[in-house]
Design an enzyme around this catalytic site. Structure first.
Site, PDB file in Angstrom:
ATOM      1  N   SER A 177      41.085  47.731  38.123  1.00 54.59           N
ATOM      2  CA  SER A 177      41.651  46.698  38.860  1.00 54.59           C
ATOM      3  C   SER A 177      40.550  45.557  39.102  1.00 54.59           C
ATOM      4  O   SER A 177      39.444  45.678  39.190  1.00 54.59           O
ATOM      5  CB  SER A 177      42.020  47.164  40.160  1.00 54.59           C
ATOM      6  OG  SER A 177      42.434  46.126  40.940  1.00 54.59           O
ATOM      7  N   SER A 178      41.275  44.421  38.982  1.00 55.86           N
ATOM      8  CA  SER A 178      40.402  43.207  39.220  1.00 55.86           C
ATOM      9  C   SER A 178      39.899  43.316  40.734  1.00 55.86           C
ATOM     10  O   SER A 178      38.728  42.559  40.858  1.00 55.86           O
ATOM     11  CB  SER A 178      41.350  41.941  39.301  1.00 55.86           C
ATOM     12  OG  SER A 178      41.966  41.694  37.946  1.00 55.86           O
ATOM     13  N   ARG A 179      40.511  43.930  41.639  1.00 56.43           N
ATOM     14  CA  ARG A 179      40.190  43.976  42.985  1.00 56.43           C
ATOM     15  C   ARG A 179      38.676  44.873  43.039  1.00 56.43           C
ATOM     16  O   ARG A 179      38.254  44.771  43.955  1.00 56.43           O
ATOM     17  CB  ARG A 179      41.092  44.618  43.829  1.00 56.43           C
ATOM     18  CG  ARG A 179      42.159  43.772  43.969  1.00 56.43           C
ATOM     19  CD  ARG A 179      42.857  44.039  45.084  1.00 56.43           C
ATOM     20  NE  ARG A 179      44.128  43.043  45.175  1.00 56.43           N
ATOM     21  CZ  ARG A 179      45.281  43.255  45.992  1.00 56.43           C
ATOM     22  NH1 ARG A 179      45.248  44.034  46.864  1.00 56.43           N
ATOM     23  NH2 ARG A 179      46.106  42.266  45.774  1.00 56.43           N
ATOM     24  N   LEU A 190      39.994  39.447  33.750  1.00 60.56           N
ATOM     25  CA  LEU A 190      40.414  40.371  32.980  1.00 60.56           C
ATOM     26  C   LEU A 190      39.272  41.387  32.726  1.00 60.56           C
ATOM     27  O   LEU A 190      38.191  41.223  32.939  1.00 60.56           O
ATOM     28  CB  LEU A 190      40.363  39.753  31.572  1.00 60.56           C
ATOM     29  CG  LEU A 190      41.660  38.680  31.346  1.00 60.56           C
ATOM     30  CD1 LEU A 190      41.880  38.263  29.795  1.00 60.56           C
ATOM     31  CD2 LEU A 190      42.875  38.880  31.926  1.00 60.56           C
ATOM     32  N   GLY A 218      44.534  37.047  35.458  1.00 60.22           N
ATOM     33  CA  GLY A 218      43.172  36.535  35.091  1.00 60.22           C
ATOM     34  C   GLY A 218      42.146  37.717  35.669  1.00 60.22           C
ATOM     35  O   GLY A 218      42.381  38.940  36.125  1.00 60.22           O
ATOM     36  N   HIS A 260      43.044  45.311  30.899  1.00 65.65           N
ATOM     37  CA  HIS A 260      43.722  44.150  30.195  1.00 65.65           C
ATOM     38  C   HIS A 260      43.572  44.043  28.735  1.00 65.65           C
ATOM     39  O   HIS A 260      44.334  44.045  27.942  1.00 65.65           O
ATOM     40  CB  HIS A 260      43.269  42.726  30.800  1.00 65.65           C
ATOM     41  CG  HIS A 260      43.664  42.579  32.363  1.00 65.65           C
ATOM     42  ND1 HIS A 260      42.662  42.677  33.148  1.00 65.65           N
ATOM     43  CD2 HIS A 260      44.991  42.296  32.740  1.00 65.65           C
ATOM     44  CE1 HIS A 260      43.421  42.299  34.227  1.00 65.65           C
ATOM     45  NE2 HIS A 260      44.827  42.333  34.203  1.00 65.65           N
TER      46      HIS A 260
END
Ligand code: PAF
Length: 284
Positions: A181-183, A30, A28, A34
């Site tokens: 990155s999601s981070r 996204l 998730g 992604h």
């Protein structure tokens, strides 16, 4: 785009449609990285399933609870990128009946043991295998940003004859070179700027290795570290320079090099890597 939240319903869909579908497994949150995987899947498959599941087996409890969850935004991005189904199961539905089975990591991934990450990757393999069994896809799309994860999944699929083709996808970067990155969403503006040193350190290693070959890996790693530590908020957690075919240290027999680093920026662990071939020279 259809939202499916139950494992049983997803399996029902898969029995009819699985073999015509490509899957993009995600945690998730996204982002553009992604979206590029979903678009690639869209171009190669009749149907595309995106899974959104924060997998409790691959996180320590505090990180699992803190992981950002934005199903509504994820749905909008997945739909725009071309997904047909978004599969978002609950942890209780995925791990029923005192789930216990595990896939053992091949010995070649010793560096993961050094980093204390074996348990994390066992969790990744468990959930990926479950997603393959539930969705029965023909193809699955993974980014090269986590090269250990990708190599482990490829090895699992080969060793266990899993009938899914693994598609490798390039890391998507911001203009600054920072890997998507999601981070990154957790970084302050200052930390985000500092984090751009990670890609610079990989480029530095690439230039040094291309010029000098395998001879002075320690020297290259220490130059990377020095560059990264010039940023106050950035601290190196791990650097490795390996042959991506074996994940053993890069040496004169290696045709390619993989430089991987994990850097803590303001308390957030960010990883990135660069894979490249080397010009054949007498020094190699
Ligand atoms: O890389 C990820 O996003 C996750 O590790 C994956 C493959 C979706 C498994 O949870």
């Amino acid at each position: 785009m259809r939202l499916i939240k139950s494992v049983a319903e997803m399996q029902k869909w898969a029995v009819k449609n699985g073999r015509d579908c490509g899957i993009v497994p995600t945690l998730g949150s996204l982002h553009e990285g992604h979206a590029s995987l979903i678009k690639k899947a869209r171009s190669e498959n009749g149907l595309v399933v995106v899974s959104v599941f924060v997998n409790p087996l691959q996180f320590k409890r505090d990180k699992f609870l803190a992981y950002p969850r934005n199903l509504r935004e994820d749905m909008a991005l997945a739909k725009k990128a071309g997904a047909d189904v978004l599969f978002a199961p609950s942890a209780d539905d995925m791990y029923k009946n005192d789930f216990e089975s595990q896939i053992v990591l091949p010995k070649m991934f010793k560096t993961l043991a050094h980093q204390g990450l074996e348990w994390h990757y066992r969790g990744v393999l468990a959930v990926v295998m479950k997603l393959f069994q539930i969705i029965l896809p023909a193809r699955a799309y993974f980014g090269l940003k986590d090269p250990h994860q990708l190599a482990l999944i490829e090895r699992m699929v080969a060793d266990l004859n899993v009938p899914v083709k693994i598609r490798r996808c390039e890391t998507i970067r911001e203009k600054s070179g920072l890997a998507r990155s999601s981070r990154n969403a957790l970084l302050t503006a200052e930390e985000r700027k500092a984090a751009t040193v990670i890609y610079k350190s990989l480029e530095l290693a690439k230039a040094r290795l291309r010029k000098n070959g395998h001879g002075n890996l320690r020297g290259v790693m220490s130059e990377m570290k020095k560059l990264i530590h010039a940023e106050k908020t950035a601290r190196v957690e791990h650097i490795e320079i390996v042959d991506p075919a074996s994940f053993l240290p890069f040496d004169k027999k290696s045709k390619e090099a993989l430089v991987f680093t994990a850097v803590n920026v303001g308390g957030k662990r960010l990883t990135d890597n660069l894979r490249f071939t080397l010009p054949v020279s007498p020094r190699n």
